[in-house]
Enzyme design. Structure first.
Site, PDB file in Angstrom:
ATOM      1  N   HIS A 309      22.284 -27.547  -0.327  1.00  0.00           N
ATOM      2  CA  HIS A 309      22.339 -28.698   0.468  1.00  0.00           C
ATOM      3  C   HIS A 309      23.195 -28.512   1.763  1.00  0.00           C
ATOM      4  CE1 HIS A 309      22.821 -33.014   1.234  1.00  0.00           C
ATOM      5  NE2 HIS A 309      21.915 -33.231   0.642  1.00  0.00           N
ATOM      6  N   ASP A 367      16.949 -33.338  -6.056  1.00  0.00           N
ATOM      7  CA  ASP A 367      15.576 -32.989  -6.430  1.00  0.00           C
ATOM      8  C   ASP A 367      15.323 -32.052  -7.473  1.00  0.00           C
ATOM      9  OD1 ASP A 367      14.796 -34.617  -4.021  1.00  0.00           O
ATOM     10  OD2 ASP A 367      15.406 -32.788  -2.651  1.00  0.00           O
TER      11      ASP A 367
HETATM   12  N1  ACO Z   1      17.723 -20.741  -2.245  1.00  0.00           N
HETATM   13  C1  ACO Z   1      17.993 -19.568  -1.943  1.00  0.00           C
HETATM   14  N2  ACO Z   1      18.826 -19.139  -0.848  1.00  0.00           N
HETATM   15  C2  ACO Z   1      19.274 -20.475  -0.430  1.00  0.00           C
HETATM   16  C3  ACO Z   1      19.088 -21.604  -0.579  1.00  0.00           C
HETATM   17  C4  ACO Z   1      18.006 -21.883  -1.504  1.00  0.00           C
HETATM   18  N3  ACO Z   1      17.411 -23.278  -1.881  1.00  0.00           N
HETATM   19  N4  ACO Z   1      19.183 -22.556   0.120  1.00  0.00           N
HETATM   20  C5  ACO Z   1      20.431 -21.847   1.188  1.00  0.00           C
HETATM   21  N5  ACO Z   1      20.235 -20.388   0.769  1.00  0.00           N
HETATM   22  C6  ACO Z   1      20.701 -19.401   1.387  1.00  0.00           C
HETATM   23  C7  ACO Z   1      20.452 -19.070   2.629  1.00  0.00           C
HETATM   24  O1  ACO Z   1      19.461 -18.149   2.624  1.00  0.00           O
HETATM   25  C8  ACO Z   1      21.708 -18.586   3.440  1.00  0.00           C
HETATM   26  O2  ACO Z   1      21.760 -17.210   2.823  1.00  0.00           O
HETATM   27  P1  ACO Z   1      22.321 -16.273   3.980  1.00  0.00           P
HETATM   28  O3  ACO Z   1      23.633 -16.640   4.447  1.00  0.00           O
HETATM   29  O4  ACO Z   1      22.550 -15.011   3.108  1.00  0.00           O
HETATM   30  O5  ACO Z   1      21.289 -16.083   5.191  1.00  0.00           O
HETATM   31  C9  ACO Z   1      22.530 -19.351   2.781  1.00  0.00           C
HETATM   32  O6  ACO Z   1      22.317 -19.852   1.607  1.00  0.00           O
HETATM   33  C10 ACO Z   1      22.950 -20.836   3.612  1.00  0.00           C
HETATM   34  O7  ACO Z   1      21.688 -21.213   3.839  1.00  0.00           O
HETATM   35  P2  ACO Z   1      21.313 -22.234   5.116  1.00  0.00           P
HETATM   36  O8  ACO Z   1      19.698 -22.431   5.240  1.00  0.00           O
HETATM   37  O9  ACO Z   1      21.870 -22.047   6.375  1.00  0.00           O
HETATM   38  O10 ACO Z   1      21.894 -23.666   4.655  1.00  0.00           O
HETATM   39  P3  ACO Z   1      21.461 -25.058   5.246  1.00  0.00           P
HETATM   40  O11 ACO Z   1      22.520 -25.733   4.839  1.00  0.00           O
HETATM   41  O12 ACO Z   1      20.925 -25.008   6.713  1.00  0.00           O
HETATM   42  O13 ACO Z   1      20.268 -25.540   4.376  1.00  0.00           O
HETATM   43  C11 ACO Z   1      18.759 -26.683   2.658  1.00  0.00           C
HETATM   44  C12 ACO Z   1      20.071 -26.505   3.316  1.00  0.00           C
HETATM   45  C13 ACO Z   1      17.519 -26.897   3.893  1.00  0.00           C
HETATM   46  C14 ACO Z   1      18.677 -27.746   1.799  1.00  0.00           C
HETATM   47  C15 ACO Z   1      18.474 -25.416   1.902  1.00  0.00           C
HETATM   48  O14 ACO Z   1      19.600 -25.158   0.827  1.00  0.00           O
HETATM   49  C16 ACO Z   1      16.957 -25.382   1.246  1.00  0.00           C
HETATM   50  O15 ACO Z   1      16.322 -24.747   1.957  1.00  0.00           O
HETATM   51  N6  ACO Z   1      17.196 -25.674   0.262  1.00  0.00           N
HETATM   52  C17 ACO Z   1      15.986 -25.905  -0.738  1.00  0.00           C
HETATM   53  C18 ACO Z   1      15.147 -27.073  -0.420  1.00  0.00           C
HETATM   54  C19 ACO Z   1      15.696 -28.250  -0.855  1.00  0.00           C
HETATM   55  O16 ACO Z   1      15.793 -28.248  -2.185  1.00  0.00           O
HETATM   56  N7  ACO Z   1      15.799 -29.146  -0.224  1.00  0.00           N
HETATM   57  C20 ACO Z   1      16.527 -30.764  -0.605  1.00  0.00           C
HETATM   58  C21 ACO Z   1      17.824 -30.918   0.297  1.00  0.00           C
HETATM   59  S1  ACO Z   1      18.421 -32.518  -0.403  1.00  0.00           S
HETATM   60  C22 ACO Z   1      17.376 -33.791   0.188  1.00  0.00           C
HETATM   61  O17 ACO Z   1      16.766 -33.710   1.225  1.00  0.00           O
HETATM   62  C23 ACO Z   1      17.360 -34.954  -0.590  1.00  0.00           C
END
Ligand code: ACO
Length: 433
Positions: A309, A367
């Site tokens: 998140h 989720d």
């Molecule tokens: N699975 C695996 N790795 C992940 C995930 C994930 N779900 N989420 C983040 N990471 C990793 C990234 O690859 C990154 O790794 P790195 O530093 O080695 O490159 C690190 O964690 C940081 O990730 P970001 O993308 O910079 O984090 P951000 O805060 O931008 O993303 C997001 C948040 C979009 C929710 C992300 O965690 C994601 O895509 N999750 C899956 C989708 C999801 O469940 N969304 C629901 C959000 S809650 C809502 O809307 C109600």
């Protein structure tokens, strides 16, 4: 809205040979903010923060999140206490008015919402214009936007009474619209709301009753639905809420603004994630396939949906309540041994102990368990984001209303760093190489 931010000194920045003093503002809780509104005027520079990771876009008194501690408060009340002891309509009142209602206020509010649940009869014909295989979110975006064509008498945003009526209308009519989007997709007749039923109960009946037989709503499922609505009701300045605020900042009518929020919510990184999370659990299928799937995540072939998140770098407090709700729903439906739940629990266990996820502070978000719960209740995955939109409507409206009532409100207009061509002279086509 009267500002409650207080002065907290100055931040001093040096840009070239200029020194600029920027006021620091303190909220009632949470990190201080540097007020950069005068920066461009004084130093001729913009700040650069494309995904708003370090930017507060507004002052708000509605919802507070401490992402590191895993805390979510609506008007100061912890989400788990509201989910346990309150009802969705009570939470709607709280978000809109700032305080929980007393008994008389609640009776009046519940009555108002109940008596606005019907749609204009002509509105039903609108649904028929969609292809029968239309995604229900496509129907939601269109239907909610088109409410502004049906309710002209409540789109003057400068009239507080009209703002209130449109708020009540949207909270009341959203379940009716969402249930119609569902019924249309499954090819069943629309079911009209019933005033003797509670909000969630009525919604479940409008979704699952058919004229061929009586339908009695299971009270445990109605309570679970109500709780799911509470969990999704608001989440401060997330992508869809910011969209609603930005759309509203131009003076657009509230129905159009909420339709914009629904469009934004649809994306898989936001509201669409519960659908993706369930698809992922289905793809994994059995517990023994989890290690292989987790390896794929580490190899960056895909993400673990329902994990991570932007704000929570701890367990999402809503996910905890959602996990309990999932167990309750599966129990009452006799699906205690649901294979998807087994995969989810094991996946969570592995991820919470694996350094890859621990280091990145990736925890289950709301989720992760909502898809399993809604699926068990009988909703197809295309409906998950619709239910999210239904519940989030009150948050969007409360935030929109707060913005309109903020005397410092202006049209939102971000700037950019331009890296395209600089000025050049037009070349007629016959002279181009
Ligand atoms: N699975 C695996 N790795 C992940 C995930 C994930 N779900 N989420 C983040 N990471 C990793 C990234 O690859 C990154 O790794 P790195 O530093 O080695 O490159 C690190 O964690 C940081 O990730 P970001 O993308 O910079 O984090 P951000 O805060 O931008 O993303 C997001 C948040 C979009 C929710 C992300 O965690 C994601 O895509 N999750 C899956 C989708 C999801 O469940 N969304 C629901 C959000 S809650 C809502 O809307 C109600």
């Amino acid at each position: 809205m009267e500002s409650k931010a207080t002065a907290g000194g100055d931040a001093v920045i040096k840009i070239g040979d200029k020194t600029v003093n920027l006021p620091i503002l303190k909220g009632t809780v949470g990190p201080d903010v540097v007020d950069i509104r005068k920066l461009y005027g004084e130093a001729d520079v913009f700040t650069y923060d494309p995904a708003f990771t370090s930017t507060a876009s507004c002052e708000s008194q509605i919802t507070y999140i401490d992402g590191d501690a895993g805390v979510l408060l609506y008007r100061g009340y912890p989400i788990d206490q509201l989910a346990e002891g309150s009802s969705f309509l009570e939470v709607c009142y709280l978000l809109l008015h700032g305080e929980l209602p007393n008994a008389a206020q609640f009776v009046e509010f519940e009555r108002t919402i109940t008596y606005h649940t019907m749609l204009h009869e002509q509105f039903d014909r609108f649904f028929g214009t969609f292809r029968r295989d239309a995604h229900p979110m496509a129907i939601m975006v269109g239907a909610v936007g088109s409410l502004s064509a049906f309710y002209h008498d409540s789109i003057n945003i400068h009239d507080p009474k009209q703002r209130e009526i449109s708020a009540h209308r949207m909270i009341a009519k959203m379940p009716t619209i969402a249930a119609r989007a569902f019924k249309y997709a499954v090819g069943q007749p629309f079911v009209y709301p019933r005033n003797e039923l509670g909000y969630a109960e009525n919604f479940l009946r409008m979704c699952f009753a058919v004229p061929a037989e009586d339908y009695k709503v299971n009270q445990i499922l109605a309570r679970a639905m109500d709780r799911i609505f509470i969990l999704h009701a608001d989440h401060e300045q997330n992508a869809s809420t910011s969209t609603v605020r930005l759309a509203g900042s131009s003076g657009a009518n509230p129905f159009a603004c909420i339709a914009a929020g629904i469009a934004c919510l649809w994306g898989p990184s936001h509201g669409g994630a519960n659908e993706e999370a369930l698809n992922m659990l289905r793809e994994i299928g059995t517990v023994d396939r989890i290690p292989e799937y987790v390896q794929g995540v580490k190899d960056r072939r895909y993400r673990l949906m329902g994990f991570g998140h932007r704000v929570y770098k701890n367990y999402d407090p809503r996910a905890k309540v959602m996990q309990r709700t999932a167990h309750e729903v599966l129990e009452v439906l006799g699906k205690r041994d649901d294979p998807l739940m087994k995969v989810a629990l094991e996946l969570e266990h592995i991820a919470l102990n694996d350094p890859y996820f621990v280091e990145r502070k990736l925890y289950p978000n709301i989720d992760f368990y909502s898809g399993i719960t809604l699926n068990a209740m009988g909703f197809p995955s295309e409906m998950f984001t619709v239910l999210f939109a239904l519940a989030r409507t009150v948050g969007w409206i409360a935030q929109w209303k707060e913005m309109i009532e903020d005397p410092s409100q202006k049209i939102g207009r971000p700037r950019q760093i331009h890296t395209g061509p600089t000025e050049r002279a037009f070349v007629p086509i016959e002279k181009r190489g």
